[in-house]
Design a protein around this motif. Structure first.
Motif, PDB file in Angstrom:
ATOM      1  N   ALA A 138     -55.501  10.813  34.848  1.00  0.00           N
ATOM      2  CA  ALA A 138     -54.673   9.956  35.702  1.00  0.00           C
ATOM      3  C   ALA A 138     -53.195  10.218  35.461  1.00  0.00           C
ATOM      4  O   ALA A 138     -52.393  10.234  36.410  1.00  0.00           O
ATOM      5  N   LEU A 139     -52.819  10.408  34.214  1.00  0.00           N
ATOM      6  CA  LEU A 139     -51.411  10.645  33.888  1.00  0.00           C
ATOM      7  C   LEU A 139     -50.923  11.932  34.530  1.00  0.00           C
ATOM      8  O   LEU A 139     -49.846  11.967  35.145  1.00  0.00           O
ATOM      9  N   ASP A 140     -51.697  13.006  34.417  1.00  0.00           N
ATOM     10  CA  ASP A 140     -51.306  14.264  35.044  1.00  0.00           C
ATOM     11  C   ASP A 140     -51.153  14.098  36.549  1.00  0.00           C
ATOM     12  O   ASP A 140     -50.186  14.594  37.152  1.00  0.00           O
ATOM     13  N   ARG A 141     -52.086  13.424  37.168  1.00  0.00           N
ATOM     14  CA  ARG A 141     -52.047  13.272  38.626  1.00  0.00           C
ATOM     15  C   ARG A 141     -50.810  12.497  39.060  1.00  0.00           C
ATOM     16  O   ARG A 141     -50.109  12.892  39.997  1.00  0.00           O
ATOM     17  N   MET A 142     -50.499  11.398  38.371  1.00  0.00           N
ATOM     18  CA  MET A 142     -49.365  10.572  38.782  1.00  0.00           C
ATOM     19  C   MET A 142     -48.031  11.261  38.520  1.00  0.00           C
ATOM     20  O   MET A 142     -47.092  11.129  39.311  1.00  0.00           O
ATOM     21  N   LEU A 143     -47.922  11.991  37.417  1.00  0.00           N
ATOM     22  CA  LEU A 143     -46.681  12.711  37.147  1.00  0.00           C
ATOM     23  C   LEU A 143     -46.428  13.778  38.207  1.00  0.00           C
ATOM     24  O   LEU A 143     -45.312  13.918  38.720  1.00  0.00           O
ATOM     25  N   LEU A 144     -47.466  14.530  38.560  1.00  0.00           N
ATOM     26  CA  LEU A 144     -47.311  15.576  39.575  1.00  0.00           C
ATOM     27  C   LEU A 144     -47.009  14.961  40.939  1.00  0.00           C
ATOM     28  O   LEU A 144     -46.201  15.502  41.704  1.00  0.00           O
ATOM     29  N   ASP A 145     -47.649  13.838  41.260  1.00  0.00           N
ATOM     30  CA  ASP A 145     -47.367  13.169  42.533  1.00  0.00           C
ATOM     31  C   ASP A 145     -45.904  12.736  42.604  1.00  0.00           C
ATOM     32  O   ASP A 145     -45.247  12.878  43.650  1.00  0.00           O
ATOM     33  N   ALA A 146     -45.380  12.193  41.502  1.00  0.00           N
ATOM     34  CA  ALA A 146     -43.984  11.751  41.493  1.00  0.00           C
ATOM     35  C   ALA A 146     -43.033  12.922  41.679  1.00  0.00           C
ATOM     36  O   ALA A 146     -42.043  12.838  42.418  1.00  0.00           O
ATOM     37  N   ILE A 147     -43.314  14.039  41.022  1.00  0.00           N
ATOM     38  CA  ILE A 147     -42.447  15.214  41.144  1.00  0.00           C
ATOM     39  C   ILE A 147     -42.490  15.768  42.561  1.00  0.00           C
ATOM     40  O   ILE A 147     -41.454  16.136  43.143  1.00  0.00           O
ATOM     41  N   ARG A 148     -43.684  15.828  43.151  1.00  0.00           N
ATOM     42  CA  ARG A 148     -43.807  16.368  44.514  1.00  0.00           C
ATOM     43  C   ARG A 148     -43.141  15.460  45.543  1.00  0.00           C
ATOM     44  O   ARG A 148     -42.557  15.926  46.511  1.00  0.00           O
ATOM     45  N   GLU A 149     -43.227  14.157  45.330  1.00  0.00           N
ATOM     46  CA  GLU A 149     -42.663  13.222  46.301  1.00  0.00           C
ATOM     47  C   GLU A 149     -41.150  13.145  46.211  1.00  0.00           C
ATOM     48  O   GLU A 149     -40.457  13.115  47.236  1.00  0.00           O
ATOM     49  N   HIS A 150     -40.601  13.106  44.996  1.00  0.00           N
ATOM     50  CA  HIS A 150     -39.171  12.854  44.822  1.00  0.00           C
ATOM     51  C   HIS A 150     -38.366  14.107  44.477  1.00  0.00           C
ATOM     52  O   HIS A 150     -37.138  14.077  44.571  1.00  0.00           O
ATOM     53  N   GLY A 151     -39.030  15.190  44.074  1.00  0.00           N
ATOM     54  CA  GLY A 151     -38.313  16.345  43.554  1.00  0.00           C
ATOM     55  C   GLY A 151     -38.115  16.204  42.054  1.00  0.00           C
ATOM     56  O   GLY A 151     -38.146  15.099  41.512  1.00  0.00           O
ATOM     57  N   LEU A 152     -37.899  17.331  41.392  1.00  0.00           N
ATOM     58  CA  LEU A 152     -37.825  17.329  39.932  1.00  0.00           C
ATOM     59  C   LEU A 152     -36.717  16.434  39.401  1.00  0.00           C
ATOM     60  O   LEU A 152     -36.933  15.637  38.486  1.00  0.00           O
ATOM     61  N   VAL A 153     -35.519  16.570  39.941  1.00  0.00           N
ATOM     62  CA  VAL A 153     -34.376  15.847  39.386  1.00  0.00           C
ATOM     63  C   VAL A 153     -34.545  14.345  39.566  1.00  0.00           C
ATOM     64  O   VAL A 153     -34.380  13.565  38.613  1.00  0.00           O
ATOM     65  N   ALA A 154     -34.887  13.900  40.784  1.00  0.00           N
ATOM     66  CA  ALA A 154     -35.043  12.468  41.024  1.00  0.00           C
ATOM     67  C   ALA A 154     -36.238  11.908  40.265  1.00  0.00           C
ATOM     68  O   ALA A 154     -36.179  10.789  39.737  1.00  0.00           O
ATOM     69  N   ALA A 155     -37.333  12.661  40.191  1.00  0.00           N
ATOM     70  CA  ALA A 155     -38.510  12.180  39.457  1.00  0.00           C
ATOM     71  C   ALA A 155     -38.189  12.009  37.980  1.00  0.00           C
ATOM     72  O   ALA A 155     -38.614  11.036  37.344  1.00  0.00           O
ATOM     73  N   TRP A 156     -37.434  12.922  37.423  1.00  0.00           N
ATOM     74  CA  TRP A 156     -37.048  12.822  36.019  1.00  0.00           C
ATOM     75  C   TRP A 156     -36.146  11.605  35.791  1.00  0.00           C
ATOM     76  O   TRP A 156     -36.374  10.795  34.891  1.00  0.00           O
ATOM     77  N   THR A 157     -35.125  11.464  36.628  1.00  0.00           N
ATOM     78  CA  THR A 157     -34.123  10.424  36.426  1.00  0.00           C
ATOM     79  C   THR A 157     -34.663   9.031  36.726  1.00  0.00           C
ATOM     80  O   THR A 157     -34.382   8.074  35.981  1.00  0.00           O
ATOM     81  N   GLU A 158     -35.449   8.895  37.790  1.00  0.00           N
ATOM     82  CA  GLU A 158     -35.819   7.570  38.283  1.00  0.00           C
ATOM     83  C   GLU A 158     -37.233   7.141  37.910  1.00  0.00           C
ATOM     84  O   GLU A 158     -37.558   5.953  38.013  1.00  0.00           O
ATOM     85  N   VAL A 159     -38.080   8.090  37.500  1.00  0.00           N
ATOM     86  CA  VAL A 159     -39.467   7.746  37.175  1.00  0.00           C
ATOM     87  C   VAL A 159     -39.795   8.048  35.715  1.00  0.00           C
ATOM     88  O   VAL A 159     -40.230   7.173  34.957  1.00  0.00           O
ATOM     89  N   ILE A 160     -39.577   9.301  35.307  1.00  0.00           N
ATOM     90  CA  ILE A 160     -40.042   9.727  33.989  1.00  0.00           C
ATOM     91  C   ILE A 160     -39.196   9.135  32.871  1.00  0.00           C
ATOM     92  O   ILE A 160     -39.730   8.581  31.898  1.00  0.00           O
ATOM     93  N   VAL A 161     -37.873   9.225  32.985  1.00  0.00           N
ATOM     94  CA  VAL A 161     -37.011   8.709  31.920  1.00  0.00           C
ATOM     95  C   VAL A 161     -37.195   7.204  31.703  1.00  0.00           C
ATOM     96  O   VAL A 161     -37.338   6.754  30.556  1.00  0.00           O
ATOM     97  N   PRO A 162     -37.216   6.366  32.760  1.00  0.00           N
ATOM     98  CA  PRO A 162     -37.456   4.943  32.500  1.00  0.00           C
ATOM     99  C   PRO A 162     -38.782   4.663  31.805  1.00  0.00           C
ATOM    100  O   PRO A 162     -38.870   3.758  30.967  1.00  0.00           O
ATOM    101  N   THR A 163     -39.809   5.446  32.123  1.00  0.00           N
ATOM    102  CA  THR A 163     -41.102   5.238  31.474  1.00  0.00           C
ATOM    103  C   THR A 163     -41.051   5.673  30.012  1.00  0.00           C
ATOM    104  O   THR A 163     -41.573   4.980  29.128  1.00  0.00           O
ATOM    105  N   LEU A 164     -40.420   6.799  29.741  1.00  0.00           N
ATOM    106  CA  LEU A 164     -40.260   7.245  28.355  1.00  0.00           C
ATOM    107  C   LEU A 164     -39.473   6.219  27.548  1.00  0.00           C
ATOM    108  O   LEU A 164     -39.793   5.941  26.376  1.00  0.00           O
ATOM    109  N   GLN A 165     -38.440   5.639  28.153  1.00  0.00           N
ATOM    110  CA  GLN A 165     -37.650   4.628  27.454  1.00  0.00           C
ATOM    111  C   GLN A 165     -38.489   3.400  27.138  1.00  0.00           C
ATOM    112  O   GLN A 165     -38.383   2.828  26.045  1.00  0.00           O
TER     113      GLN A 165
END
Length: 329
Positions: A138-165
């Protein structure tokens, strides 16, 4: 009355106004005050606290540091130790746009798991749940979906970093009970970045970018997303990962003659200004047409003024823009 509706007055900003300025919840500002000592330096009479420009500047440094993925406690220490700009105490902050106060009844989201995610995107909550369940598929699927939908930069800044924090805060506040979740999430983020990135662009003389952590630093994740974003733009990248020894870094730069070298330092104990300046001063090419690389110092370890001959982008998007412009000349 919520603090987001406090009236402004002389002596500084209210907590609600500071929160709107920073783009965080008022509860986050209060938590940073109570837990990390990032409250106003001076106290005024009355029930409400007032924040001076210097106080706000310290919180802005805290936001910038945590945006890189650094744990809040370490970010707070660096924010307190970094001197505020001289102008911060000399001029009032600019007027803030008026916004409707957030509903008081809406608590910070915990993604059903004790992870405080505030008003983060819905994707953050799903990713947090999958990480806490240690659900790899599930984690792999959701991370890839976020990157494909928002692009690498936006997915990192707005999705991945807040979750890591959020995971980092949970680990910090629970006596290291969730270290496995943080490692699990970081590993899958790294894998998703590699799967989402296109193939490495063919080398073009004088157009490649060298990415490496400074000696003693193994925090590669931010460089991995930078590498993937550059590959998306057809820029040749040579990624050397964590803790590259000084001699090896110098040899790699001499062998490849890159347009730029990006050096990541997570803490000031590993950031080496003399090393950055040495790399920036390296030259190659024929007499009369010798070239030197642009050196970008990335990560919270390089806080303060950039070392002479180097540049310090403010965030991933700025780094991508600087490197894209340089490599495509």
């Amino acid at each position: 009355m919520s603090e987001s509706a406090e009236p402004a007055g002389p002596g500084g900003l209210t907590t609600g106004e500071v929160a709107r300025r920073l783009g965080v919840a008022p509860t986050t500002v209060r938590t940073w005050d109570q837990r990390y000592g990032l409250g106003p330096d001076r106290h005024t009479g009355g029930r409400h606290r007032r924040w001076t420009p210097a106080d706000v500047a310290r919180l802005e440094r805290m936001c910038a540091l945590t945006a890189t993925g650094i744990p809040p406690a370490e970010a707070a220490r660096l924010a307190r130790e970094t001197p505020a700009p001289a102008s911060a105490s000399a001029a009032p902050p600019p007027a803030l746009p008026r916004r409707a106060p957030a509903p008081e009844a809406a608590p910070a989201s915990r993604a059903g798991s004790g992870l405080r995610l505030g008003d983060a995107r819905q994707e953050c909550k799903g990713i947090a749940r999958a990480a806490l369940r240690l659900d790899a598929a599930a984690l792999d699927r959701m991370l890839l979906d976020a990157i494909r939908e928002h692009g690498l930069v936006a997915a990192w800044t707005e999705v991945i970093v807040p979750t890591l924090q959020a995971v980092g805060r949970k680990w910090e506040s629970s006596g290291e009970r969730y270290v496995e979740v943080e490692h699990f999430l970081s590993w899958h983020v790294s894998g998703a970045l590699r799967r989402a990135a296109p193939d490495t662009a063919p080398d073009r003389p004088g157009a490649s970018v060298v990415l490496a952590c400074v000696p003693g630093d193994n925090h590669t994740l931010a460089l991995e997303v930078l590498s993937a974003a550059l590959a998306e733009r057809g820029i040749p990248v040579r990624m050397f990962g964590g803790a590259l020894p000084v001699e090896s870094l110098i040899a790699a730069v001499r062998r490849t003659g890159p347009a730029a070298v990006a050096l990541w330092a997570q803490s000031r104990t590993t950031a080496s200004r003399p090393l950055a300046q040495h790399v920036a001063a390296m030259e190659w090419g024929v007499r009369g047409a010798r070239r030197s690389p642009l050196v970008l110092t990335l990560g919270p370890g390089w806080s303060g003024r950039p070392a002479p001959g180097t540049a310090r982008p403010h965030g991933l998007a700025d780094a991508v823009q600087a490197l894209e412009g340089l490599a495509t000349r």
